[in-house]
Scaffold this active site. Structure first.
Site, PDB file in Angstrom:
ATOM      1  N   GLU A   1     -35.150  44.575 -41.256  1.00 43.83           N
ATOM      2  CA  GLU A   1     -34.904  43.224 -41.757  1.00 43.83           C
ATOM      3  C   GLU A   1     -34.038  43.253 -43.021  1.00 43.83           C
ATOM      4  O   GLU A   1     -33.230  42.346 -43.245  1.00 43.83           O
ATOM      5  CB  GLU A   1     -36.229  42.509 -41.999  1.00 43.83           C
ATOM      6  CG  GLU A   1     -36.954  42.244 -40.691  1.00 43.83           C
ATOM      7  CD  GLU A   1     -38.011  41.173 -40.795  1.00 43.83           C
ATOM      8  OE1 GLU A   1     -38.364  40.777 -41.929  1.00 43.83           O
ATOM      9  OE2 GLU A   1     -38.483  40.729 -39.734  1.00 43.83           O
TER      10      GLU A   1
ATOM     11  N   TRP B   1     -30.721  43.549 -41.532  1.00 40.34           N
ATOM     12  CA  TRP B   1     -30.231  42.270 -40.981  1.00 40.34           C
ATOM     13  C   TRP B   1     -29.531  41.461 -42.068  1.00 40.34           C
ATOM     14  O   TRP B   1     -28.485  40.851 -41.826  1.00 40.34           O
ATOM     15  CB  TRP B   1     -31.396  41.480 -40.378  1.00 40.34           C
ATOM     16  CG  TRP B   1     -31.012  40.102 -39.915  1.00 40.34           C
ATOM     17  CD1 TRP B   1     -31.166  38.926 -40.591  1.00 40.34           C
ATOM     18  CD2 TRP B   1     -30.384  39.758 -38.671  1.00 40.34           C
ATOM     19  NE1 TRP B   1     -30.695  37.871 -39.854  1.00 40.34           N
ATOM     20  CE2 TRP B   1     -30.207  38.349 -38.670  1.00 40.34           C
ATOM     21  CE3 TRP B   1     -29.971  40.492 -37.561  1.00 40.34           C
ATOM     22  CZ2 TRP B   1     -29.623  37.665 -37.593  1.00 40.34           C
ATOM     23  CZ3 TRP B   1     -29.383  39.812 -36.489  1.00 40.34           C
ATOM     24  CH2 TRP B   1     -29.216  38.422 -36.516  1.00 40.34           C
TER      25      TRP B   1
ATOM     26  N   TRP C   1     -23.599  16.854 -28.814  1.00 40.28           N
ATOM     27  CA  TRP C   1     -24.850  16.729 -29.545  1.00 40.28           C
ATOM     28  C   TRP C   1     -25.297  15.261 -29.579  1.00 40.28           C
ATOM     29  O   TRP C   1     -24.472  14.359 -29.535  1.00 40.28           O
ATOM     30  CB  TRP C   1     -24.686  17.229 -30.977  1.00 40.28           C
ATOM     31  CG  TRP C   1     -24.278  18.665 -31.098  1.00 40.28           C
ATOM     32  CD1 TRP C   1     -23.042  19.142 -31.423  1.00 40.28           C
ATOM     33  CD2 TRP C   1     -25.109  19.812 -30.919  1.00 40.28           C
ATOM     34  NE1 TRP C   1     -23.046  20.518 -31.455  1.00 40.28           N
ATOM     35  CE2 TRP C   1     -24.306  20.953 -31.152  1.00 40.28           C
ATOM     36  CE3 TRP C   1     -26.455  19.993 -30.593  1.00 40.28           C
ATOM     37  CZ2 TRP C   1     -24.797  22.252 -31.062  1.00 40.28           C
ATOM     38  CZ3 TRP C   1     -26.954  21.285 -30.499  1.00 40.28           C
ATOM     39  CH2 TRP C   1     -26.136  22.391 -30.728  1.00 40.28           C
TER      40      TRP C   1
ATOM     41  N   ASN D   1     -41.515  33.014 -40.891  1.00 41.18           N
ATOM     42  CA  ASN D   1     -40.318  33.352 -40.119  1.00 41.18           C
ATOM     43  C   ASN D   1     -40.445  33.006 -38.636  1.00 41.18           C
ATOM     44  O   ASN D   1     -39.507  32.471 -38.037  1.00 41.18           O
ATOM     45  CB  ASN D   1     -39.996  34.840 -40.261  1.00 41.18           C
ATOM     46  CG  ASN D   1     -38.700  35.207 -39.561  1.00 41.18           C
ATOM     47  OD1 ASN D   1     -37.643  34.690 -39.910  1.00 41.18           O
ATOM     48  ND2 ASN D   1     -38.773  36.071 -38.565  1.00 41.18           N
TER      49      ASN D   1
ATOM     50  N   TRP E   1     -27.022  22.099 -34.704  1.00 41.62           N
ATOM     51  CA  TRP E   1     -27.663  23.120 -35.539  1.00 41.62           C
ATOM     52  C   TRP E   1     -27.276  22.996 -37.002  1.00 41.62           C
ATOM     53  O   TRP E   1     -28.047  23.368 -37.895  1.00 41.62           O
ATOM     54  CB  TRP E   1     -27.334  24.521 -35.025  1.00 41.62           C
ATOM     55  CG  TRP E   1     -25.876  24.890 -35.008  1.00 41.62           C
ATOM     56  CD1 TRP E   1     -25.005  24.759 -33.967  1.00 41.62           C
ATOM     57  CD2 TRP E   1     -25.110  25.467 -36.084  1.00 41.62           C
ATOM     58  NE1 TRP E   1     -23.751  25.200 -34.310  1.00 41.62           N
ATOM     59  CE2 TRP E   1     -23.786  25.649 -35.605  1.00 41.62           C
ATOM     60  CE3 TRP E   1     -25.411  25.847 -37.387  1.00 41.62           C
ATOM     61  CZ2 TRP E   1     -22.770  26.183 -36.396  1.00 41.62           C
ATOM     62  CZ3 TRP E   1     -24.403  26.391 -38.189  1.00 41.62           C
ATOM     63  CH2 TRP E   1     -23.102  26.550 -37.697  1.00 41.62           C
TER      64      TRP E   1
ATOM     65  N   TRP F   1     -29.332  30.407 -37.884  1.00 40.56           N
ATOM     66  CA  TRP F   1     -29.251  29.153 -37.132  1.00 40.56           C
ATOM     67  C   TRP F   1     -28.401  29.320 -35.875  1.00 40.56           C
ATOM     68  O   TRP F   1     -28.745  28.831 -34.798  1.00 40.56           O
ATOM     69  CB  TRP F   1     -28.712  28.031 -38.017  1.00 40.56           C
ATOM     70  CG  TRP F   1     -29.835  27.346 -38.743  1.00 40.56           C
ATOM     71  CD1 TRP F   1     -30.274  27.605 -40.000  1.00 40.56           C
ATOM     72  CD2 TRP F   1     -30.682  26.313 -38.222  1.00 40.56           C
ATOM     73  NE1 TRP F   1     -31.358  26.796 -40.299  1.00 40.56           N
ATOM     74  CE2 TRP F   1     -31.624  25.995 -39.228  1.00 40.56           C
ATOM     75  CE3 TRP F   1     -30.747  25.630 -37.017  1.00 40.56           C
ATOM     76  CZ2 TRP F   1     -32.602  25.024 -39.058  1.00 40.56           C
ATOM     77  CZ3 TRP F   1     -31.727  24.650 -36.844  1.00 40.56           C
ATOM     78  CH2 TRP F   1     -32.638  24.365 -37.858  1.00 40.56           C
TER      79      TRP F   1
END
Length: 450
Positions: free
Chosen positions: A261, A264, A292, A327, A345, A368
């Site tokens: 992580e 990441w 959308w 998370n 988003w 996202w």
């Protein structure tokens, strides 16, 4: 006495493992400065939750410098202009800083030219050095991790300099109070008392997490228990470096998931180097055609935790109250906005940017787009998380009871999905849309875009 040097601080408010500070202290008298520049980021000036955190971490960092016989200079305005002014006022010819990857900071770093001496220290290793065989930056995280892992463990963190030389005369400084970073009326930060910003708190949090990191791979997915590291806002603000976090938490198999992580975070910063517009533009152009829905009413219901889906509502209320969300629940809540409500988003990304104490430009955008399926490395559009199933699978009953008190008295067999169980409460809204209906609508929107 040699000429003073400027230590330009941004998201690196710490004394431990601070290469820019070490280099500056070796060169001459150090003038640490933080400049609040709301114009440079444009639409991405830090949000309300981060401003709360910034106030407290600047206060803590100023006190830490004072203990070392130094002080923190505060300025507000255009960072480039203020740095040039400081050099003129103090006679400094050099500026030391840690490298940052947000597009506005890269632009500012380029503009400062040879006067600026940049150092790496906010990542496990310099992001630009982890490259593909052709020399480019990675677009796929798994490949990035394989390449990064060959360079791990990271370098040993640097100690605090024994002394920080001070200038004969200090330049003028703003005061934190004048910046009005804290909310006033209404004061929405009452639930933020779960946090203690600052380097000391960051290191204590890392050491405490080390005692339970062995269970992290499992526990981090369970919202009802304290299984998260709680380090994300400290890492974002640079109160602790990733190298120091690695060292304090420990290595080996037990910490592998945590290490990934940290990696990441490095990966997402590589993405925004390659795609500076990633927070605003789909990573895959085909999704530019996706239609959308525009529904201010549904968006507001999601923001307020009034969707009728208990796990989603619990997460959104935790976010508003504490500036943070578990998370696993972040993914569920994000998927719900995008796939169930078919709302862009970017609307969710903006809300998180304002509400999260750990809202990181690279992380926020990449996460996202990962959930949306629009990113360069992401889920397929057709992967639609079932919030009711996820809630039961990850045993979120206790979490829901804490954050959705209207449902607190319901048994575990009902609390994840009161509507289907036939339990209708006046105080809790009906679902905005059924899961099956939402899934079909999302899949059709994806097919139409393709």
């Amino acid at each position: 006495m040699s000429d003073p040097v400027i230590l330009w601080l941004r998201q690196d408010l710490r004394l431990h493992d601070q290469p820019a500070l070490v280099a500056a202290a070796h060169e001459g008298p150090v003038i640490p400065v933080y400049i609040l520049d709301d114009a440079a980021p444009g639409d991405w000036a830090i949000g309300g939750a981060q401003r709360w955190w910034l106030h407290h971490t600047l206060d803590a960092f100023g006190a830490a410098l004072k203990e070392k016989g130094s002080r923190l200079i505060l300025r507000r305005g255009d960072a480039i202009r203020e740095l040039h002014k400081l050099c003129e006022e103090t006679g400094a010819s050099r500026i030391h800083a840690l490298r940052h990857y947000e597009p506005w900071w890269r632009k500012a770093e380029d503009a400062l030219g040879d006067r600026l001496c940049l150092h790496d220290g906010n990542h496990l290793t310099p992001v630009e050095e982890v490259t593909t065989g052709s020399g480019g930056l990675f677009k796929i995280y798994s490949s990035f991790w394989k390449a990064l892992a060959t360079r791990m463990p990271p370098d040993t963190p640097l100690p605090i300099p024994r002394s920080i030389p001070v200038p004969a005369k200090w330049p003028k400084s703003d005061t934190l109070a004048r910046w009005s970073l804290l909310p006033t009326k209404p004061d929405w930060s009452g639930g933020f008392d779960v946090w203690t910003p600052g380097e000391d708190a960051a290191r204590k949090t890392a050491k405490a997490f080390a005692d339970r990191v062995a269970a992290y791979d499992t526990d981090r997915n369970l919202p009802s228990i304290d299984g998260s590291s709680r380090l994300s806002p400290h890492l974002h603000m640079g109160e602790i470096s990733p190298r120091d976090a690695w060292a304090l938490v420990g290595g080996g198999k037990a910490a592998l998931t945590f290490h990934k992580e940290l990696a990441w975070r490095d990966f997402t910063h590589g993405v925004i180097i390659d795609r500076p517009d990633y927070a605003d533009a789909n990573g895959r152009e085909k999704f530019d055609k996706l239609k959308w829905r525009r529904s201010p009413k549904d968006l507001e219901a999601w923001q307020q935790g009034r969707t009728g889906y208990p796990i989603v509502d619990a997460g959104m209320r935790q976010l508003w109250t504490t500036g943070w969300m578990h998370n696993r629940v972040r993914m569920i809540a994000a998927s719900f906005l995008i796939k169930h409500l078919l709302i862009d988003w970017r609307e969710g990304e903006r809300w998180f940017w304002d509400c999260l104490v750990d809202a990181d430009f690279g992380n926020n955008a990449v996460n996202w787009q990962w959930v949306a399926g629009t990113g360069v490395d992401s889920n397929m559009w057709g992967r639609i998380m079932a919030p009711l199933v996820q809630s039961e699978k990850f045993d979120a009953a206790g979490y829901i009871r804490e954050w959705v008190p209207e449902l607190a008295k319901l048994p575990d067999t009902v609390i994840h999905d009161p509507e289907t169980a036939g339990c209708r409460l006046d105080a809790y809204p009906k679902p905005l849309i059924g899961h099956r209906e939402a899934r079909e609508r999302a899949l059709e929107a994806g097919r139409a875009a393709r």
